[in-house]
Design an enzyme around this catalytic site. Structure first.
Site, PDB file in Angstrom:
ATOM      1  N   TYR A 200       0.882  -1.178   0.000  1.00 28.97           N
ATOM      2  CA  TYR A 200       0.000   0.000   0.000  1.00 28.97           C
ATOM      3  C   TYR A 200       0.915   1.223   0.000  1.00 28.97           C
ATOM      4  CZ  TYR A 200      -4.088  -2.853   1.281  1.00 28.97           C
ATOM      5  OH  TYR A 200      -5.110  -3.772   1.294  1.00 28.97           O
ATOM      6  N   PRO A 292     -12.460   0.685  -1.020  1.00 29.61           N
ATOM      7  CA  PRO A 292     -11.757  -0.598  -1.123  1.00 29.61           C
ATOM      8  C   PRO A 292     -10.514  -0.740  -0.250  1.00 29.61           C
ATOM      9  CG  PRO A 292     -11.463   0.717  -3.122  1.00 29.61           C
ATOM     10  CD  PRO A 292     -12.496   1.404  -2.302  1.00 29.61           C
ATOM     11  N   TYR A 383      -7.180  -5.855   9.884  1.00 25.87           N
ATOM     12  CA  TYR A 383      -6.896  -6.274   8.509  1.00 25.87           C
ATOM     13  C   TYR A 383      -7.205  -7.759   8.315  1.00 25.87           C
ATOM     14  CZ  TYR A 383      -4.832  -6.108   3.881  1.00 25.87           C
ATOM     15  OH  TYR A 383      -4.667  -6.156   2.515  1.00 25.87           O
TER      16      TYR A 383
HETATM   17  P1  FAD Z   1     -22.314  -7.751  -5.838  1.00 32.25           P
HETATM   18  O1  FAD Z   1     -21.036  -8.449  -6.071  1.00 32.25           O
HETATM   19  O2  FAD Z   1     -22.474  -6.362  -6.348  1.00 32.25           O
HETATM   20  O3  FAD Z   1     -23.469  -8.680  -6.433  1.00 32.25           O
HETATM   21  C1  FAD Z   1     -24.793  -8.225  -6.572  1.00 32.25           C
HETATM   22  C2  FAD Z   1     -25.434  -8.962  -7.718  1.00 32.25           C
HETATM   23  O4  FAD Z   1     -26.799  -8.567  -7.814  1.00 32.25           O
HETATM   24  C3  FAD Z   1     -24.793  -8.635  -9.047  1.00 32.25           C
HETATM   25  O5  FAD Z   1     -24.442  -9.817  -9.722  1.00 32.25           O
HETATM   26  C4  FAD Z   1     -25.853  -7.833  -9.791  1.00 32.25           C
HETATM   27  O6  FAD Z   1     -25.808  -8.039 -11.193  1.00 32.25           O
HETATM   28  C5  FAD Z   1     -27.121  -8.378  -9.163  1.00 32.25           C
HETATM   29  N1  FAD Z   1     -28.261  -7.447  -9.260  1.00 32.25           N
HETATM   30  C6  FAD Z   1     -28.254  -6.103  -9.114  1.00 32.25           C
HETATM   31  N2  FAD Z   1     -29.481  -5.602  -9.275  1.00 32.25           N
HETATM   32  C7  FAD Z   1     -30.300  -6.653  -9.506  1.00 32.25           C
HETATM   33  C8  FAD Z   1     -31.688  -6.765  -9.753  1.00 32.25           C
HETATM   34  N3  FAD Z   1     -32.485  -5.682  -9.780  1.00 32.25           N
HETATM   35  N4  FAD Z   1     -32.209  -7.985  -9.968  1.00 32.25           N
HETATM   36  C9  FAD Z   1     -31.411  -9.104  -9.927  1.00 32.25           C
HETATM   37  N5  FAD Z   1     -30.074  -9.040  -9.700  1.00 32.25           N
HETATM   38  C10 FAD Z   1     -29.538  -7.841  -9.497  1.00 32.25           C
HETATM   39  N6  FAD Z   1     -13.868  -5.195  -2.436  1.00 32.25           N
HETATM   40  C11 FAD Z   1     -12.697  -5.516  -1.958  1.00 32.25           C
HETATM   41  O7  FAD Z   1     -12.622  -6.087  -0.866  1.00 32.25           O
HETATM   42  N7  FAD Z   1     -11.563  -5.232  -2.700  1.00 32.25           N
HETATM   43  C12 FAD Z   1     -11.633  -4.630  -3.945  1.00 32.25           C
HETATM   44  O8  FAD Z   1     -10.642  -4.418  -4.602  1.00 32.25           O
HETATM   45  C13 FAD Z   1     -12.866  -4.275  -4.471  1.00 32.25           C
HETATM   46  N8  FAD Z   1     -12.999  -3.669  -5.683  1.00 32.25           N
HETATM   47  C14 FAD Z   1     -14.255  -3.354  -6.148  1.00 32.25           C
HETATM   48  C15 FAD Z   1     -14.420  -2.729  -7.398  1.00 32.25           C
HETATM   49  C16 FAD Z   1     -15.702  -2.393  -7.873  1.00 32.25           C
HETATM   50  C17 FAD Z   1     -15.861  -1.726  -9.211  1.00 32.25           C
HETATM   51  C18 FAD Z   1     -16.834  -2.675  -7.070  1.00 32.25           C
HETATM   52  C19 FAD Z   1     -18.234  -2.308  -7.568  1.00 32.25           C
HETATM   53  C20 FAD Z   1     -16.657  -3.303  -5.835  1.00 32.25           C
HETATM   54  C21 FAD Z   1     -15.380  -3.637  -5.371  1.00 32.25           C
HETATM   55  N9  FAD Z   1     -15.174  -4.278  -4.120  1.00 32.25           N
HETATM   56  C22 FAD Z   1     -13.976  -4.591  -3.652  1.00 32.25           C
HETATM   57  C23 FAD Z   1     -16.260  -4.639  -3.280  1.00 32.25           C
HETATM   58  C24 FAD Z   1     -16.642  -6.098  -3.435  1.00 32.25           C
HETATM   59  O9  FAD Z   1     -16.436  -6.507  -4.748  1.00 32.25           O
HETATM   60  C25 FAD Z   1     -18.082  -6.169  -3.024  1.00 32.25           C
HETATM   61  O10 FAD Z   1     -18.150  -5.812  -1.648  1.00 32.25           O
HETATM   62  C26 FAD Z   1     -18.701  -7.544  -3.233  1.00 32.25           C
HETATM   63  O11 FAD Z   1     -18.844  -7.784  -4.627  1.00 32.25           O
HETATM   64  C27 FAD Z   1     -20.066  -7.579  -2.573  1.00 32.25           C
HETATM   65  O12 FAD Z   1     -20.749  -8.729  -2.964  1.00 32.25           O
HETATM   66  P2  FAD Z   1     -22.328  -8.701  -3.093  1.00 32.25           P
HETATM   67  O13 FAD Z   1     -22.690 -10.083  -3.472  1.00 32.25           O
HETATM   68  O14 FAD Z   1     -22.916  -8.095  -1.875  1.00 32.25           O
HETATM   69  O15 FAD Z   1     -22.649  -7.674  -4.260  1.00 32.25           O
HETATM   70  C1  DHB Z   2      -7.024  -5.707  -3.569  1.00 29.63           C
HETATM   71  C2  DHB Z   2      -8.004  -4.793  -3.404  1.00 29.63           C
HETATM   72  C3  DHB Z   2      -8.056  -4.060  -2.239  1.00 29.63           C
HETATM   73  O1  DHB Z   2      -9.027  -3.176  -2.034  1.00 29.63           O
HETATM   74  C4  DHB Z   2      -7.126  -4.227  -1.251  1.00 29.63           C
HETATM   75  O2  DHB Z   2      -7.176  -3.461  -0.136  1.00 29.63           O
HETATM   76  C5  DHB Z   2      -6.147  -5.169  -1.414  1.00 29.63           C
HETATM   77  C6  DHB Z   2      -6.099  -5.912  -2.593  1.00 29.63           C
HETATM   78  C7  DHB Z   2      -6.960  -6.487  -4.842  1.00 29.63           C
HETATM   79  O3  DHB Z   2      -7.826  -6.295  -5.700  1.00 29.63           O
HETATM   80  O4  DHB Z   2      -6.038  -7.277  -4.995  1.00 29.63           O
END
Ligand code: FAD
Ligand code: DHB
Length: 388
Positions: A200, A292, A383
């Site tokens: 980081y 994130p 962490y």
């Molecule tokens: P999601 O993964 O968002 O899944 C929700 C699902 O619901 C999706 O497949 C969507 O298509 C579906 N959906 C939405 N609306 C509807 C509807 N109306 N009807 C039916 N289905 C629907 N976290 C980290 O820890 N590290 C990271 O680096 C990181 N990078 C990220 C980058 C991005 C661009 C995003 C958006 C998030 C990131 N996150 C990261 C967060 C992490 O990916 C999320 O916290 C995690 O995906 C949460 O899971 P979830 O199942 O709650 O939601």
């Molecule tokens: C990654 C993303 C994060 O937000 C983080 O704190 C560490 C790793 C990753 O995508 O690898």
């Protein structure tokens, strides 16, 4: 059609909940707006906590994660060109594992296909009905027809932009939010990582993160302005901006190459309370977002699912609603601690303000972190993931 639990969303939260419920004999159907390929194409989280791994094991989908996941005993923080290491192993006895969200999603999808549980992909116009009463229903369109499923409970696992949270009357839900004026520009490339551990980076030009997926696949992030457009960031520009933010050793070891994915994610903190309204439960990003930094988003989605799956299983197996009644309070207690940690890491490592006073405070925070075992232990404890 009728089932016990309708799950909206086939992200990690929905798929994991579905798998745990199925294992305990609770029937469920998942409705997902996108195609399976689209869901698998989203490159997101990379670091998973031990407790998340335990839950994936419990769901019976942990084999590949154990075989291919990279165990990390510590993390490095680089401040203005000088690197410091914090050992989770020494400070807490625990480790984290680097294993991508796309892989977890694939394992969960394969697990679900293997048990033959129902998932409807490309489900359009999902509408949640009568969840404040005793007979909730969910309707959706697929294959040119409208379908309706009656159920006992609805689990809203449909992410921040989903329909579940928006279906709750505004008067019944409180929201808490902080939007940061920055984003993360992420690049995935088939090049070896600069370091065996994540770095980081706090730098006057802005934050950077050197992460990885495998020993031959790197994931890098750069702090960028929200006004940035992805088209303005050809690979060459990305690497040229990453280099000056790194320390000499990392810069020397950096192998650049073509990106295989590139995206910009805005940074946001958000919590909606409570996480239950009648027979509708929210879990994961549907109810809270963290910036994130600290990799808590996916892990929090898993911890919600742990509380919710146990509550629903208890309802069906023991005829007790105690878990259901306590779900929101239990989940939120862990959510807010992760909100605090993610906010702290974000504010300490990014260039957000132009006020030199804030920069000095960041340096004081980091100096304290590297100099105090108590501070380092508090960091490591958060962490690797707080206990349930
Ligand atoms: P999601 O993964 O968002 O899944 C929700 C699902 O619901 C999706 O497949 C969507 O298509 C579906 N959906 C939405 N609306 C509807 C509807 N109306 N009807 C039916 N289905 C629907 N976290 C980290 O820890 N590290 C990271 O680096 C990181 N990078 C990220 C980058 C991005 C661009 C995003 C958006 C998030 C990131 N996150 C990261 C967060 C992490 O990916 C999320 O916290 C995690 O995906 C949460 O899971 P979830 O199942 O709650 O939601
Ligand atoms: C990654 C993303 C994060 O937000 C983080 O704190 C560490 C790793 C990753 O995508 O690898």
């Amino acid at each position: 059609m009728r089932t016990q639990v309708v799950i909206i969303g086939a992200g990690p939260a929905g798929l994991l909940l579905g798998q745990l419920l199925h294992k305990h004999g609770v029937a469920n159907v998942i409705l997902e707006r996108q195609t399976a390929d689209h869901v698998l194409g989203r490159v997101r989280a990379g670091v998973i906590e031990r407790v998340t791994m335990d839950l994936l094991d419990e769901a019976g989908v942990g084999a590949r994660m154990h075989a291919d996941g990279l165990v990390h005993e510590g993390v490095q923080i680089c401040v203005d060109g000088k690197r410091h290491r914090l050992s989770f192993k020494d400070l807490t006895g625990k480790t984290v594992t680097v294993y991508g969200q796309t892989e977890i999603t694939k394992d969960l999808m394969d697990g679900r296909a293997a048990v033959g549980a129902a998932t409807v992909y490309s489900a359009a116009d999902v509408i949640l009905q009568d969840f404040s009463g005793d007979n909730p229903r969910v309707s959706y369109r697929a294959g040119g027809k409208t379908h309706e499923i009656g159920c006992d409970f609805i689990a809203g696992c449909d992410g921040f932009h989903g329909i579940s949270r928006k279906s709750i009357p505004a008067s019944a839900i409180s929201t808490f939010e902080r939007v940061y004026p920055i984003g993360w520009l992420g690049v995935l490339s088939d090049t070896p990582p600069v370091s065996e551990e994540l770095i980081y980076v706090r730098h006057p030009r802005g934050f950077a993160l050197c992460s990885m997926r495998t020993p031959t696949r790197s994931r890098y992030y750069l702090q960028c302005s929200l006004a940035e457009e992805i088209e303005s960031w050809p690979d060459e520009r990305f690497w040229e901006e990453l280099k000056p933010r790194l320390d000499d050793e990392a810069r020397d070891r950096l192998v650049t190459g073509p990106s295989i994915e590139k995206s910009i994610a805005p940074l946001r903190s958000f919590v909606a309370e409570p996480m239950r309204f009648g027979r509708l439960f929210l879990a994961g990003d549907a109810s809270h977002i963290v910036p994130p930094t600290g990799a808590k988003g996916l892990n929090l989605a898993a911890s919600d699912v742990r509380y919710l799956s146990r509550a629903l299983i208890e309802h069906y197996q023991e005829r007790s609603d105690a878990g259901i009644d306590h779900y929101s309070a239990r989940a939120l207690a862990r959510v807010w601690k992760a909100e605090r940690f993610s906010w702290w890491m974000t504010m300490t490592l990014h260039r957000i303000s132009d006020n030199p006073f804030d920069h000095r405070l960041q340096l004081a925070e980091l100096d304290y972190l590297f100099g105090s075992k108590a501070a380092a232990t508090a960091f490591a404890e958060n962490y690797v993931g707080l206990p349930y």
